[in-house]
Design a protein around this motif. Structure first.
Motif, PDB file in Angstrom:
ATOM      1  N   THR A 234       0.858  -1.193   0.000  1.00 39.98           N
ATOM      2  CA  THR A 234       0.000   0.000   0.000  1.00 39.98           C
ATOM      3  C   THR A 234       0.892   1.239   0.000  1.00 39.98           C
ATOM      4  O   THR A 234       2.016   1.202   0.507  1.00 39.98           O
ATOM      5  CB  THR A 234      -0.907   0.042   1.244  1.00 39.98           C
ATOM      6  OG1 THR A 234      -0.081  -0.126   2.413  1.00 39.98           O
ATOM      7  CG2 THR A 234      -1.951  -1.050   1.194  1.00 39.98           C
ATOM      8  N   LYS A 235       0.385   2.302  -0.557  1.00 39.41           N
ATOM      9  CA  LYS A 235       1.153   3.547  -0.588  1.00 39.41           C
ATOM     10  C   LYS A 235       1.349   4.069   0.827  1.00 39.41           C
ATOM     11  O   LYS A 235       0.503   3.854   1.689  1.00 39.41           O
ATOM     12  CB  LYS A 235       0.414   4.606  -1.414  1.00 39.41           C
ATOM     13  CG  LYS A 235       0.423   4.353  -2.905  1.00 39.41           C
ATOM     14  CD  LYS A 235      -0.245   5.517  -3.632  1.00 39.41           C
ATOM     15  CE  LYS A 235      -0.275   5.256  -5.133  1.00 39.41           C
ATOM     16  NZ  LYS A 235      -0.914   6.345  -5.867  1.00 39.41           N
ATOM     17  N   LYS A 236       2.455   4.754   1.040  1.00 36.66           N
ATOM     18  CA  LYS A 236       2.697   5.356   2.349  1.00 36.66           C
ATOM     19  C   LYS A 236       1.603   6.393   2.634  1.00 36.66           C
ATOM     20  O   LYS A 236       1.164   7.095   1.723  1.00 36.66           O
ATOM     21  CB  LYS A 236       4.060   6.041   2.358  1.00 36.66           C
ATOM     22  CG  LYS A 236       5.214   5.095   2.130  1.00 36.66           C
ATOM     23  CD  LYS A 236       6.534   5.848   2.261  1.00 36.66           C
ATOM     24  CE  LYS A 236       7.697   4.938   1.920  1.00 36.66           C
ATOM     25  NZ  LYS A 236       7.920   4.830   0.469  1.00 36.66           N
TER      26      LYS A 236
ATOM     27  N   GLU B 277       4.890   9.131  -9.306  1.00 30.47           N
ATOM     28  CA  GLU B 277       4.231   7.824  -9.427  1.00 30.47           C
ATOM     29  C   GLU B 277       3.106   7.878 -10.458  1.00 30.47           C
ATOM     30  O   GLU B 277       2.913   6.920 -11.223  1.00 30.47           O
ATOM     31  CB  GLU B 277       3.704   7.337  -8.078  1.00 30.47           C
ATOM     32  CG  GLU B 277       3.021   5.994  -8.196  1.00 30.47           C
ATOM     33  CD  GLU B 277       3.138   5.119  -6.959  1.00 30.47           C
ATOM     34  OE1 GLU B 277       2.285   4.249  -6.796  1.00 30.47           O
ATOM     35  OE2 GLU B 277       4.081   5.290  -6.152  1.00 30.47           O
TER      36      GLU B 277
ATOM     37  N   GLU C   5       5.838   6.783  -4.507  1.00 27.67           N
ATOM     38  CA  GLU C   5       5.012   6.773  -3.292  1.00 27.67           C
ATOM     39  C   GLU C   5       4.893   5.372  -2.713  1.00 27.67           C
ATOM     40  O   GLU C   5       4.933   5.175  -1.502  1.00 27.67           O
ATOM     41  CB  GLU C   5       3.601   7.277  -3.621  1.00 27.67           C
ATOM     42  CG  GLU C   5       3.399   8.737  -3.389  1.00 27.67           C
ATOM     43  CD  GLU C   5       1.914   9.059  -3.280  1.00 27.67           C
ATOM     44  OE1 GLU C   5       1.517   9.624  -2.250  1.00 27.67           O
ATOM     45  OE2 GLU C   5       1.168   8.758  -4.215  1.00 27.67           O
ATOM     46  N   THR C   6       4.719   4.400  -3.575  1.00 27.58           N
ATOM     47  CA  THR C   6       4.509   3.018  -3.132  1.00 27.58           C
ATOM     48  C   THR C   6       5.779   2.442  -2.518  1.00 27.58           C
ATOM     49  O   THR C   6       5.717   1.600  -1.622  1.00 27.58           O
ATOM     50  CB  THR C   6       4.053   2.154  -4.334  1.00 27.58           C
ATOM     51  OG1 THR C   6       2.869   2.737  -4.873  1.00 27.58           O
ATOM     52  CG2 THR C   6       3.786   0.729  -3.936  1.00 27.58           C
TER      53      THR C   6
END
Length: 568
Positions: free
Chosen positions: A4-6, A56, A340-341
């Protein structure tokens, strides 16, 4: 494990990437009052979060388009970002760079921590020209045309349609007629689009040269040395490196080519004789399909270190691979970091060959690098120069070799694979020198014609052995070899790094053979730095030298030659 993305702390969780939603964020960053070093650091983190989200989003547009170049909707999505978002961000990013550079609290920041970052900001401010925004947008869109043209290339062999990557398998066939026919069929297909690609390249050169002139440079070569942040070497160093490769590597490869000619019992080697195995056995087939390639690569990385294998397994679980060749897919291979991921996407064109194995472990090295830098504080800390990024990938090609038994059922095939890989390591160096020297000429002679370009390429390629084949009666194909190199069209001047990193990778592997545990630890520690230290310090952390002198080239070439001889 599903990635999951931060969690975001500054930008909205559900931010839509459109200019209307982005502009207020850039405006807030520009207008925010900063009253202390702590507030400046927080401002940097907030800016970094926004930039990671944008990166991203762009990454996925590029990935989806290259996976299916014939899909007009995907091409439009990519072009929307390139034409509607990037040009508007560029001047605002420049203003944010100024805000950082002018901040009275900049001197209160940790000098060592921000040295590389601050240096890059200063360079970006020096190079920025408003009139180049439109040019860079046009370049971004034009460069993509190369993928569209080459992605549509296919040939028919034995009544069946193949992509050029798939058809290249026939060039390894033991039957000389089969491989000659396949090679010529592929080249004839490339020649069909030769003029279109030459016209495209002329347009790219013109735009690039204008961007350099706008920024106050004599030529695009000198501009790009600054834009790529080449603080550690000069154009003259590249000329000297090429001379060292010509002197130390070309004779070894010439000797190997002569052994190949004798083993194949040929009067002369032709270009279609360079890939076939001299063992008299069919081309190695380390796997049967894309799924098997991924699974075997996970097992290979596991055998080096379980933590590494786990990273590739996470990628598989999250569908972060597209590895098989098909029509309409862009050529080549890449590892694209998802900012981001914190994970990467691996793209390649597999045709179940040994080269595909090495491409996978190469891109796998980049992938490990992406994971190791995912939690660095600023997004820019992850933006490594190519000399470091390619050290990650090329070292992994060599480190992984001791565990290639997962791809091969018997010792003889494994031995053959290692020999072919080491021969390729040496072959990389002159080809990189050819492309690099060609680029120096192209951009210091921007008014040349397509015919001049072809003639110069031939001269440079001949200087480095021209693949050690006889090209008589193949002059059209010979002069067109350069068009297969994607980097020339899409990422100009990104190529010498492969040779610099190849030397570094040989040195890492040399250490690994002497002390695997220590060498792996040093290698991973170097990658985990991202770009928070100058390049020479990153190489030192890896336990090697940032050096491409003639003496170093000779020393490492000799080591590879000795390792090749041990394999018989």
């Amino acid at each position: 494990m599903i990635i999951t993305k931060k969690p975001r702390t500054y930008i909205p969780q559900d931010l839509t990437i459109s200019w209307e939603s982005l502009e207020p964020l850039f405006t807030e960053l520009q207008n925010r009052e900063i009253n202390s070093a702590d507030e400046l650091e927080q401002w940097l983190k907030d800016r970094s979060e926004l930039e990671a989200a944008l990166e991203e989003d762009f990454a996925w547009r590029y990935i989806k388009m290259s996976c299916d170049t014939a899909n007009e909707e995907l091409v439009k999505n990519f072009q929307y970002f390139a034409t509607e978002i990037e040009p508007k961000i560029s001047p605002l990013s420049n203003e944010l760079n100024k805000k950082f550079s002018d901040s009275p609290f900049m001197d209160d920041l940790d000098k060592e921590k921000y040295f590389v970052y601050s240096r890059a900001i200063k360079k970006a401010l020096e190079l920025y020209r408003e009139e180049n925004i439109e040019l860079f947008t046009e370049l971004q869109v034009k460069q993509q045309k190369y993928q569209g043209i080459t992605g549509a290339m296919s040939v028919e062999i034995n009544g069946q349609e193949y992509t050029l990557e798939q058809a290249s398998i026939f060039v390894k066939d033991l039957n000389r007629e089969v491989r000659e026919n396949a090679w010529k069929t592929i080249q004839q297909r490339r020649l069909i689009d030769k003029d279109d690609l030459n016209i495209l390249f002329d347009e790219l050169i013109k735009l690039r040269n204008q961007a350099a002139l706008n920024a106050g440079f004599e030529n695009y070569r000198d501009y790009m040395f600054q834009a790529l942040g080449r603080f550690d070497y000069t154009p003259q160093d590249c000329y000297d490196f090429a001379s060292a490769i010509e002197k130390e590597i070309v004779p070894i490869l010439k000797e190997q080519a002569e052994k190949r000619r004798e083993a194949l019992a040929l009067e002369t080697l032709k270009p279609w004789d360079l890939e076939v195995s001299v063992s008299g056995k069919p081309a190695l087939k380390p796997f049967n399909n894309g799924t098997e390639l991924i699974d075997k690569s996970i097992a290979c990385f596991n055998a080096i270190d379980e933590k590494l294998g786990n990273k590739l397994a996470i990628m598989k679980a999250n569908n972060l691979f597209d590895v098989e060749s098909r029509k309409g897919k862009a050529p080549g291979g890449y590892n694209y970091p998802l900012a981001e991921t914190g994970a990467p996407f691996i793209f390649m064109n597999s045709a179940n060959s040994l080269r595909d194995l090495t491409t996978m472990v190469h891109e796998g090295g980049h992938a490990i690098h992406t994971f190791l830098t995912a939690n660095l504080e600023l997004n820019d800390f992850k933006h490594c120069p190519s000399e470091v990024a390619e050290l990650a990938s090329m070292s992994m090609e060599l480190i992984s070799m001791d565990n290639w038994n997962v791809y091969f059922n018997n010792a003889e095939d494994l031995n053959r694979a290692k020999k072919e890989q080491l021969a390729d390591v040496l072959k990389t160096l002159p080809w990189v020198a050819v492309i690099d020297q060609f680029q120096h000429w192209i951009y210091t002679n921007p008014d040349h014609t397509a015919a001049d370009r072809e003639e110069t390429f031939k001269q440079i390629y001949n200087r480095f052995g021209a693949g050690f084949a006889n090209w008589d009666d193949l002059q059209a194909e010979f002069g067109n070899v350069w068009q297969k190199q994607l980097h020339l069209f899409e990422v100009p001047f990104y190529y010498i790094e492969y040779a610099i990193a190849q030397l570094g990778a040989i040195a890492v592997w040399k250490n690994y053979k002497e002390n695997p545990e220590k060498a792996l630890e040093q290698y991973l520690a170097a990658l985990a730095l991202g770009y928070t230290k100058p390049m020479n310090e990153i190489y030192e952390t890896a336990g090697i030298k940032f050096d491409f002198s003639a003496e170093y080239v000779k020393e490492l070439a000799q080591f590879v030659k000795e390792e090749l001889e041990k394999l018989g």
